[in-house]
Design a protein around this motif. Structure first.
Motif, PDB file in Angstrom:
ATOM      1  N   ARG A  25       0.822  -1.212   0.000  1.00  0.00           N
ATOM      2  CA  ARG A  25       0.000   0.000   0.000  1.00  0.00           C
ATOM      3  C   ARG A  25       0.857   1.264   0.000  1.00  0.00           C
ATOM      4  O   ARG A  25       0.374   2.339  -0.372  1.00  0.00           O
ATOM      5  N   ALA A  26       2.088   1.162   0.429  1.00  0.00           N
ATOM      6  CA  ALA A  26       2.965   2.336   0.478  1.00  0.00           C
ATOM      7  C   ALA A  26       3.590   2.662  -0.881  1.00  0.00           C
ATOM      8  O   ALA A  26       4.193   3.733  -1.035  1.00  0.00           O
ATOM      9  N   LEU A  27       3.453   1.766  -1.839  1.00  0.00           N
ATOM     10  CA  LEU A  27       4.007   2.037  -3.168  1.00  0.00           C
ATOM     11  C   LEU A  27       3.258   3.189  -3.821  1.00  0.00           C
ATOM     12  O   LEU A  27       2.026   3.189  -3.887  1.00  0.00           O
ATOM     13  N   ARG A  28       3.998   4.153  -4.313  1.00  0.00           N
ATOM     14  CA  ARG A  28       3.397   5.247  -5.053  1.00  0.00           C
ATOM     15  C   ARG A  28       3.155   4.820  -6.500  1.00  0.00           C
ATOM     16  O   ARG A  28       3.708   3.814  -6.955  1.00  0.00           O
ATOM     17  N   PRO A  29       2.320   5.544  -7.250  1.00  0.00           N
ATOM     18  CA  PRO A  29       2.079   5.172  -8.640  1.00  0.00           C
ATOM     19  C   PRO A  29       3.377   5.020  -9.431  1.00  0.00           C
ATOM     20  O   PRO A  29       4.266   5.864  -9.364  1.00  0.00           O
ATOM     21  N   PHE A  30       3.502   3.921 -10.130  1.00  0.00           N
ATOM     22  CA  PHE A  30       4.645   3.529 -10.945  1.00  0.00           C
ATOM     23  C   PHE A  30       5.876   3.125 -10.125  1.00  0.00           C
ATOM     24  O   PHE A  30       6.897   2.767 -10.703  1.00  0.00           O
ATOM     25  N   ALA A  31       5.792   3.172  -8.813  1.00  0.00           N
ATOM     26  CA  ALA A  31       6.901   2.670  -7.993  1.00  0.00           C
ATOM     27  C   ALA A  31       6.862   1.149  -7.969  1.00  0.00           C
ATOM     28  O   ALA A  31       5.805   0.529  -8.152  1.00  0.00           O
ATOM     29  N   PHE A  32       8.029   0.533  -7.714  1.00  0.00           N
ATOM     30  CA  PHE A  32       8.099  -0.926  -7.711  1.00  0.00           C
ATOM     31  C   PHE A  32       9.149  -1.390  -6.715  1.00  0.00           C
ATOM     32  O   PHE A  32      10.007  -0.629  -6.272  1.00  0.00           O
ATOM     33  N   ARG A  33       9.062  -2.687  -6.396  1.00  0.00           N
ATOM     34  CA  ARG A  33       9.977  -3.276  -5.413  1.00  0.00           C
ATOM     35  C   ARG A  33      10.262  -4.718  -5.807  1.00  0.00           C
ATOM     36  O   ARG A  33       9.357  -5.458  -6.201  1.00  0.00           O
ATOM     37  N   GLU A  34      11.519  -5.120  -5.686  1.00  0.00           N
ATOM     38  CA  GLU A  34      11.903  -6.514  -5.897  1.00  0.00           C
ATOM     39  C   GLU A  34      11.593  -7.309  -4.627  1.00  0.00           C
ATOM     40  O   GLU A  34      11.895  -6.867  -3.512  1.00  0.00           O
ATOM     41  N   THR A  35      11.001  -8.489  -4.782  1.00  0.00           N
ATOM     42  CA  THR A  35      10.624  -9.287  -3.623  1.00  0.00           C
ATOM     43  C   THR A  35      10.482 -10.742  -4.045  1.00  0.00           C
ATOM     44  O   THR A  35      10.757 -11.121  -5.181  1.00  0.00           O
ATOM     45  N   GLU A  36      10.040 -11.584  -3.108  1.00  0.00           N
ATOM     46  CA  GLU A  36       9.729 -12.988  -3.369  1.00  0.00           C
ATOM     47  C   GLU A  36       8.426 -13.349  -2.695  1.00  0.00           C
ATOM     48  O   GLU A  36       8.047 -12.760  -1.670  1.00  0.00           O
ATOM     49  N   LEU A  37       7.729 -14.316  -3.282  1.00  0.00           N
ATOM     50  CA  LEU A  37       6.525 -14.869  -2.686  1.00  0.00           C
ATOM     51  C   LEU A  37       6.766 -16.360  -2.504  1.00  0.00           C
ATOM     52  O   LEU A  37       6.642 -17.139  -3.460  1.00  0.00           O
ATOM     53  N   ASP A  38       7.177 -16.740  -1.295  1.00  0.00           N
ATOM     54  CA  ASP A  38       7.528 -18.136  -1.016  1.00  0.00           C
ATOM     55  C   ASP A  38       8.479 -18.691  -2.073  1.00  0.00           C
ATOM     56  O   ASP A  38       8.287 -19.787  -2.613  1.00  0.00           O
ATOM     57  N   GLY A  39       9.496 -17.910  -2.361  1.00  0.00           N
ATOM     58  CA  GLY A  39      10.517 -18.341  -3.307  1.00  0.00           C
ATOM     59  C   GLY A  39      10.239 -18.008  -4.762  1.00  0.00           C
ATOM     60  O   GLY A  39      11.110 -18.220  -5.611  1.00  0.00           O
ATOM     61  N   ILE A  40       9.058 -17.494  -5.075  1.00  0.00           N
ATOM     62  CA  ILE A  40       8.759 -17.058  -6.447  1.00  0.00           C
ATOM     63  C   ILE A  40       9.319 -15.648  -6.616  1.00  0.00           C
ATOM     64  O   ILE A  40       8.859 -14.722  -5.949  1.00  0.00           O
ATOM     65  N   PRO A  41      10.290 -15.441  -7.484  1.00  0.00           N
ATOM     66  CA  PRO A  41      10.904 -14.111  -7.620  1.00  0.00           C
ATOM     67  C   PRO A  41      10.004 -13.155  -8.398  1.00  0.00           C
ATOM     68  O   PRO A  41       9.518 -13.475  -9.482  1.00  0.00           O
TER      69      PRO A  41
END
Length: 372
Positions: free
Chosen positions: A172-188
């Motif tokens: 929810r803290a992402l501003r429009p067009f902002a992005f972040r690298e992350t994983e979802l249970d090992g899914i990059p």
């Protein structure tokens, strides 16, 4: 007569293809040499879900062109007239791309993962080949490739509830067009606050195509409490919202347009001093003023079904421009379209019509977007 789509190796399938087939996809189109779902059997219901609930879309056709190396940002700046000074990793930018004559050849979102790794999330044209040619001709130290990256969109007014349930409250803290690298249970993943609708949401850039079905099912489970359902980028909503569709609204080969005509003028800073492809042409166009402007169009008469080809915009029977796409808007209760008209033609112009297959329809102009 019923017909089927031949799936062969000349058109690629996405990592989510099998999942969309299992969920009942009923039509496909081709975009960036890939199949993209068109609808899942209930276009009206899918439109309503986008406006009032939450939908999930296979948009893997939104391919990435990766620029990697010391000159990644140098090449990125050459490709767009938008000044990229101050662009930082994690903040996307909507960037028109032009050829040497100032014609638009794409309108991607630029995603700088770092100063040496940049993605261009492209519309429907072969930007990778263009970027590679420019890089080689300029002698830049940068590799141009297509990485294993495939977006899945979550869109609609309830999209952030699903995104939070799936990934955590940080989305929810992402501003429009902002992005972040992350994983979802090992899914990059790269998670971006973006999407081709005005209804809000996120795009999940899957970085391992072998896990497409797994990610699709994870999104379905997370969205079940909000009645998430599959769909596709919606042409009616995009017209209502004034979104641009490269390939439909303009294409270098068939519907050439420059960025000033398409409303990108505010993104083009000719005083910043940066070099970019098409600068001389855009300086000339800026000095002379664009010959055309992008307009919204109302069409009289009963609901239209849409169009397969661009339509002629006429005034007193004389061709003056074109309308690129039309649809019936249930929210407005009217037929609407978008196109290009002479720059000096006001919204109050009379005597206008649009040529349809079954004859001309009286028309009028309006400012975009139709709905905010």
């Amino acid at each position: 007569m019923p017909f089927s789509i031949h799936v062969g190796p000349n058109v690629r399938t996405s990592p989510f293809f099998e999942a969309t087939v299992a969920d009942g996809v009923r039509s496909f189109s081709v975009y960036n040499h890939m199949y993209i779902p068109g609808n899942f059997g209930d276009p009206d219901g899918e439109y309503d879900r986008l406006l009032h609930g939450v939908a999930m879309w296979d948009v893997a056709v939104q391919r990435q062109v990766e620029l990697a190396g010391p000159d990644a940002m140098v090449l990125a700046q050459l490709l767009t007239p938008r000044h990229l000074g101050g662009t930082r990793p994690g903040q996307g930018r909507y960037v028109p791309l032009c050829d040497h004559d100032g014609w638009l050849i794409n309108d991607p979102v630029l995603l700088p993962l770092s100063q040496t790794q940049v993605w261009l999330s492209i519309a429907d044209s072969d930007v990778g080949l263009w970027a590679l040619a420019i890089a080689r001709e300029r002698g830049l130290d940068v590799a141009v490739t297509e990485p294993d990256v495939s977006p899945l969109a979550i869109q609609g007014p309830l999209a952030m509830e699903v995104a939070e349930a799936l990934l955590g409250d940080w989305v929810r803290a992402l501003r429009p067009f902002a992005f972040r690298e992350t994983e979802l249970d090992g899914i990059p993943l790269v998670v971006a606050r973006s999407g081709w609708s005005k209804q809000g949401g996120v795009e999940l850039y899957l970085r391992d195509g072998s896990r497409g079905t797994e990610l699709w099912e994870r999104v379905k489970r997370a969205g079940a409490p909000w009645d998430i359902g599959p769909g596709a980028p919606n042409d009616i909503e995009r017209l209502e919202s004034g979104l641009i569709s490269y390939g439909a609204d303009m294409r270098r080969q068939t519907l050439p347009a420059n960025p000033f005509e398409m409303g990108f003028g505010a993104m083009i800073d000719l005083s910043a001093g940066h070099d970019f492809i098409g600068r001389a042409a855009l300086e000339r166009i800026a000095a002379e003023g664009p010959a055309r402007r992008r307009v919204g169009v109302f069409l009289d008469g009963p609901p239209v079904d849409g169009n397969r080809q661009p339509l002629t915009l006429l005034r007193d029977g004389v061709r003056i421009g074109h309308v690129t796409e039309i649809a019936h808007s249930r929210r407005l209760g009217r037929n609407i379209g978008v196109g290009l008209a002479p720059a000096d033609l006001g919204d109050d112009a009379t005597g206008l019509s649009v040529g349809l297959a079954d004859g001309e329809r009286a028309a009028s102009l309006t400012a975009l977007p139709f709905l905010r």
